[in-house]
Each structure stands twice: as C-alpha cells, then as structure tokens.
Design a protein around this motif. Sequence first.
Motif, PDB file in Angstrom:
ATOM      1  N   GLN A 146     -26.851   5.252 -14.697  1.00 23.98           N
ATOM      2  CA  GLN A 146     -26.548   6.653 -14.435  1.00 23.98           C
ATOM      3  C   GLN A 146     -25.135   7.043 -14.871  1.00 23.98           C
ATOM      4  OE1 GLN A 146     -27.432   7.552 -10.306  1.00 23.98           O
ATOM      5  NE2 GLN A 146     -29.303   6.333 -10.340  1.00 23.98           N
ATOM      6  N   THR A 147     -24.137   6.334 -14.325  1.00 24.09           N
ATOM      7  CA  THR A 147     -22.755   6.756 -14.556  1.00 24.09           C
ATOM      8  C   THR A 147     -22.325   6.577 -16.009  1.00 24.09           C
ATOM      9  OG1 THR A 147     -22.239   6.124 -12.286  1.00 24.09           O
ATOM     10  CG2 THR A 147     -20.380   6.512 -13.766  1.00 24.09           C
ATOM     11  N   LEU A 148     -22.506   5.380 -16.560  1.00 26.76           N
ATOM     12  CA  LEU A 148     -22.059   5.117 -17.924  1.00 26.76           C
ATOM     13  C   LEU A 148     -22.749   6.008 -18.971  1.00 26.76           C
ATOM     14  CD1 LEU A 148     -21.547   1.243 -17.987  1.00 26.76           C
ATOM     15  CD2 LEU A 148     -19.829   3.011 -18.388  1.00 26.76           C
ATOM     16  N   PRO A 149     -24.071   6.239 -18.888  1.00 24.70           N
ATOM     17  CA  PRO A 149     -24.679   7.162 -19.848  1.00 24.70           C
ATOM     18  C   PRO A 149     -24.087   8.577 -19.779  1.00 24.70           C
ATOM     19  CG  PRO A 149     -26.370   5.818 -18.829  1.00 24.70           C
ATOM     20  CD  PRO A 149     -25.108   5.549 -18.086  1.00 24.70           C
ATOM     21  N   LEU A 150     -23.784   9.055 -18.549  1.00 21.75           N
ATOM     22  CA  LEU A 150     -23.179  10.387 -18.418  1.00 21.75           C
ATOM     23  C   LEU A 150     -21.779  10.417 -19.031  1.00 21.75           C
ATOM     24  CD1 LEU A 150     -24.254  11.358 -14.775  1.00 21.75           C
ATOM     25  CD2 LEU A 150     -25.120  12.309 -16.929  1.00 21.75           C
ATOM     26  N   ILE A 151     -21.010   9.342 -18.765  1.00 20.90           N
ATOM     27  CA  ILE A 151     -19.663   9.276 -19.336  1.00 20.90           C
ATOM     28  C   ILE A 151     -19.723   9.199 -20.855  1.00 20.90           C
ATOM     29  CG2 ILE A 151     -17.573   7.865 -19.479  1.00 20.90           C
ATOM     30  CD1 ILE A 151     -18.010   7.089 -16.577  1.00 20.90           C
ATOM     31  N   GLN A 152     -20.680   8.426 -21.357  1.00 23.91           N
ATOM     32  CA  GLN A 152     -20.849   8.336 -22.812  1.00 23.91           C
ATOM     33  C   GLN A 152     -21.194   9.707 -23.405  1.00 23.91           C
ATOM     34  OE1 GLN A 152     -20.234   5.908 -24.890  1.00 23.91           O
ATOM     35  NE2 GLN A 152     -20.989   7.046 -26.682  1.00 23.91           N
ATOM     36  N   LYS A 153     -22.032  10.465 -22.710  1.00 23.13           N
ATOM     37  CA  LYS A 153     -22.397  11.804 -23.183  1.00 23.13           C
ATOM     38  C   LYS A 153     -21.176  12.718 -23.173  1.00 23.13           C
ATOM     39  CE  LYS A 153     -25.459  14.808 -24.530  1.00 23.13           C
ATOM     40  NZ  LYS A 153     -26.148  14.663 -25.847  1.00 23.13           N
ATOM     41  N   GLN A 154     -20.357  12.633 -22.126  1.00 21.85           N
ATOM     42  CA  GLN A 154     -19.144  13.453 -22.055  1.00 21.85           C
ATOM     43  C   GLN A 154     -18.176  13.088 -23.175  1.00 21.85           C
ATOM     44  OE1 GLN A 154     -17.657  12.783 -18.101  1.00 21.85           O
ATOM     45  NE2 GLN A 154     -19.131  14.170 -17.138  1.00 21.85           N
ATOM     46  N   THR A 155     -18.078  11.797 -23.476  1.00 21.92           N
ATOM     47  CA  THR A 155     -17.195  11.360 -24.565  1.00 21.92           C
ATOM     48  C   THR A 155     -17.671  11.918 -25.896  1.00 21.92           C
ATOM     49  OG1 THR A 155     -16.730   9.314 -23.353  1.00 21.92           O
ATOM     50  CG2 THR A 155     -16.184   9.349 -25.691  1.00 21.92           C
ATOM     51  N   ASN A 170      -6.616  15.756 -26.074  1.00 23.76           N
ATOM     52  CA  ASN A 170      -6.448  15.284 -24.690  1.00 23.76           C
ATOM     53  C   ASN A 170      -7.796  15.093 -24.002  1.00 23.76           C
ATOM     54  OD1 ASN A 170      -3.655  15.238 -24.861  1.00 23.76           O
ATOM     55  ND2 ASN A 170      -3.432  17.361 -24.138  1.00 23.76           N
ATOM     56  N   ALA A 171      -8.742  15.963 -24.301  1.00 18.53           N
ATOM     57  CA  ALA A 171     -10.068  15.851 -23.686  1.00 18.53           C
ATOM     58  C   ALA A 171     -10.764  14.581 -24.145  1.00 18.53           C
ATOM     59  CB  ALA A 171     -10.901  17.081 -24.024  1.00 18.53           C
ATOM     60  N   VAL A 172     -10.600  14.270 -25.435  1.00 19.51           N
ATOM     61  CA  VAL A 172     -11.206  13.048 -25.956  1.00 19.51           C
ATOM     62  C   VAL A 172     -10.568  11.814 -25.327  1.00 19.51           C
ATOM     63  CG1 VAL A 172     -11.648  11.674 -28.020  1.00 19.51           C
ATOM     64  CG2 VAL A 172     -11.814  14.181 -28.119  1.00 19.51           C
ATOM     65  N   LEU A 173      -9.238  11.818 -25.266  1.00 18.53           N
ATOM     66  CA  LEU A 173      -8.527  10.681 -24.683  1.00 18.53           C
ATOM     67  C   LEU A 173      -8.907  10.485 -23.212  1.00 18.53           C
ATOM     68  CD1 LEU A 173      -4.970  11.164 -26.243  1.00 18.53           C
ATOM     69  CD2 LEU A 173      -6.698   9.472 -26.877  1.00 18.53           C
ATOM     70  N   GLU A 174      -9.016  11.579 -22.480  1.00 16.84           N
ATOM     71  CA  GLU A 174      -9.380  11.489 -21.063  1.00 16.84           C
ATOM     72  C   GLU A 174     -10.803  10.959 -20.895  1.00 16.84           C
ATOM     73  OE1 GLU A 174      -8.591  11.532 -17.095  1.00 16.84           O
ATOM     74  OE2 GLU A 174      -7.197  11.949 -18.747  1.00 16.84           O
ATOM     75  N   ALA A 175     -11.705  11.399 -21.769  1.00 20.75           N
ATOM     76  CA  ALA A 175     -13.088  10.923 -21.700  1.00 20.75           C
ATOM     77  C   ALA A 175     -13.165   9.442 -22.011  1.00 20.75           C
ATOM     78  CB  ALA A 175     -13.963  11.728 -22.659  1.00 20.75           C
ATOM     79  N   ARG A 176     -12.422   9.009 -23.023  1.00 22.34           N
ATOM     80  CA  ARG A 176     -12.419   7.588 -23.367  1.00 22.34           C
ATOM     81  C   ARG A 176     -11.781   6.745 -22.266  1.00 22.34           C
ATOM     82  NH1 ARG A 176     -10.863   7.593 -29.868  1.00 22.34           N
ATOM     83  NH2 ARG A 176     -12.931   8.305 -30.585  1.00 22.34           N
ATOM     84  N   LYS A 177     -10.752   7.282 -21.631  1.00 24.61           N
ATOM     85  CA  LYS A 177     -10.114   6.571 -20.515  1.00 24.61           C
ATOM     86  C   LYS A 177     -11.107   6.391 -19.364  1.00 24.61           C
ATOM     87  CE  LYS A 177      -6.311   6.886 -17.203  1.00 24.61           C
ATOM     88  NZ  LYS A 177      -5.151   7.700 -16.745  1.00 24.61           N
ATOM     89  N   THR A 178     -11.826   7.458 -19.073  1.00 29.97           N
ATOM     90  CA  THR A 178     -12.842   7.379 -18.012  1.00 29.97           C
ATOM     91  C   THR A 178     -13.907   6.350 -18.346  1.00 29.97           C
ATOM     92  OG1 THR A 178     -12.478   9.712 -17.483  1.00 29.97           O
ATOM     93  CG2 THR A 178     -14.510   8.716 -16.675  1.00 29.97           C
ATOM     94  N   LYS A 179     -14.294   6.302 -19.627  1.00 30.57           N
ATOM     95  CA  LYS A 179     -15.298   5.339 -20.062  1.00 30.57           C
ATOM     96  C   LYS A 179     -14.790   3.917 -19.901  1.00 30.57           C
ATOM     97  CE  LYS A 179     -18.055   4.029 -24.107  1.00 30.57           C
ATOM     98  NZ  LYS A 179     -18.372   4.350 -25.526  1.00 30.57           N
ATOM     99  N   ARG A 180     -13.539   3.650 -20.291  1.00 27.06           N
ATOM    100  CA  ARG A 180     -12.972   2.304 -20.165  1.00 27.06           C
ATOM    101  C   ARG A 180     -12.882   1.885 -18.696  1.00 27.06           C
ATOM    102  NH1 ARG A 180     -14.396   1.954 -24.536  1.00 27.06           N
ATOM    103  NH2 ARG A 180     -13.170   1.792 -26.465  1.00 27.06           N
TER     104      ARG A 180
END
Length: 207
Positions: A146-155, A170-180
Amino acid sequence: MARWIGPDRAAEPISGSLPVWQREPTSNDQSDQFSQQPDLHAASSQISAARAELALMEAGKRPDWGLELALQRSDMGQNQAMVKVSFDLPFFTASRQDPKIAAATANLQRAEAEKTARSAGYRQQYAELNAQGNALNSQLQRLKQQTLPLIQKQTELALAGLQSGKANSNAVLEARKTKRVAQLRALDLTSRLAAIQAQIFFLTGGH
C-alpha cells in the motif's frame, strides 16, 4: 571485516538476500515442539532415572522368593537331589520401604514439575515471538503493498510535473526522500522479522 576476510573481499558490495528461516509447524503435542532443547532432554533423562528409582523402591516392598535345585553324588555312589526354597519377606515396611518410596515419588514429581515449567516457558516464549513476527509481517506487507506503491506514484507525478514545468525540483526531491525513508523502513522491518524467525527456528529445534 577486512581483518577476517581480507581487504579485497571486504570492499566488495553486499549482495544477496536474508536467509529464509522455515518455521517448524505447530505440533498438536506442545511438548514435542521443543523436544530438541538440551535442558528438556536433560529433564526427560532425570524423569526416567526417577521412575527407575521409584520402581526399584516399590519392588523392594514386594515379597520375593527363589527356588534352587542341586544334584550331587554321595560318598556311597548314590545320586542325591536337593531343593531349596527361599522367601524374602519385607518386614517393617512402614519404617523402611515406605519412606524410601515416598522420597522416590517426591523426586519423580519434582522432576516432572521442572520439565513442565520449562516447557511452559518455551511455549510462552514461542507465543510472544510468533505474535511479534506476525505484527512485523503485517506492517511490512502494508508498507510493500500500500504505502510504497502510493509513494512511487507520488514520485512519478512530481517528476512529471517537473518535466512539464508545473512543479519545481523541491517537490521531486521531497518525494524521493519520502520514498527512501519508506524503503529504509521496509529494510528495518525485514531485518527484524528475519531475526525473530531465526529465534523461532532454533527454539523449535531447527538446525
């Protein structure tokens, strides 16, 4: 690590996956599930010894008899036969055999109680580890499914917005940070789950 396997091997990147610890199936007889534990082996030996001691004490209370047959030739050249019957009657059982039987019985009961307590401790430990493992596995599955697929979609959406000029970096960097962070969380849960499964594996007699 370089000290033990050499600098070249130590510099190699880590690869592979964590070992898969197969859990022992839950037995209908809980005592069999942990039968490979050394202290339970020792407890079983103590119980066997105590039972043998009790049987010996109880045998000493029962009357015993013997029959002896002897053949001999007399000085006159005649054959003679002699039959000897002996009885061993346990006298004063109240002061001699009964206390020994009572002591042997108490020793057997103590050995059985110790094994029961140890088995109960292993059952409790197994239940606690199993509950922890189930909780960690549930968290890990939710994170992966659930969580990782949603984060991947946001990225992907953030990256698409950056490419189309509708979003900044900044939005891309924040999304990638959340994914990591989520990926590190998944690694942590996987590691903890593997540790618990290893404990269960060896607790139930795995080698």
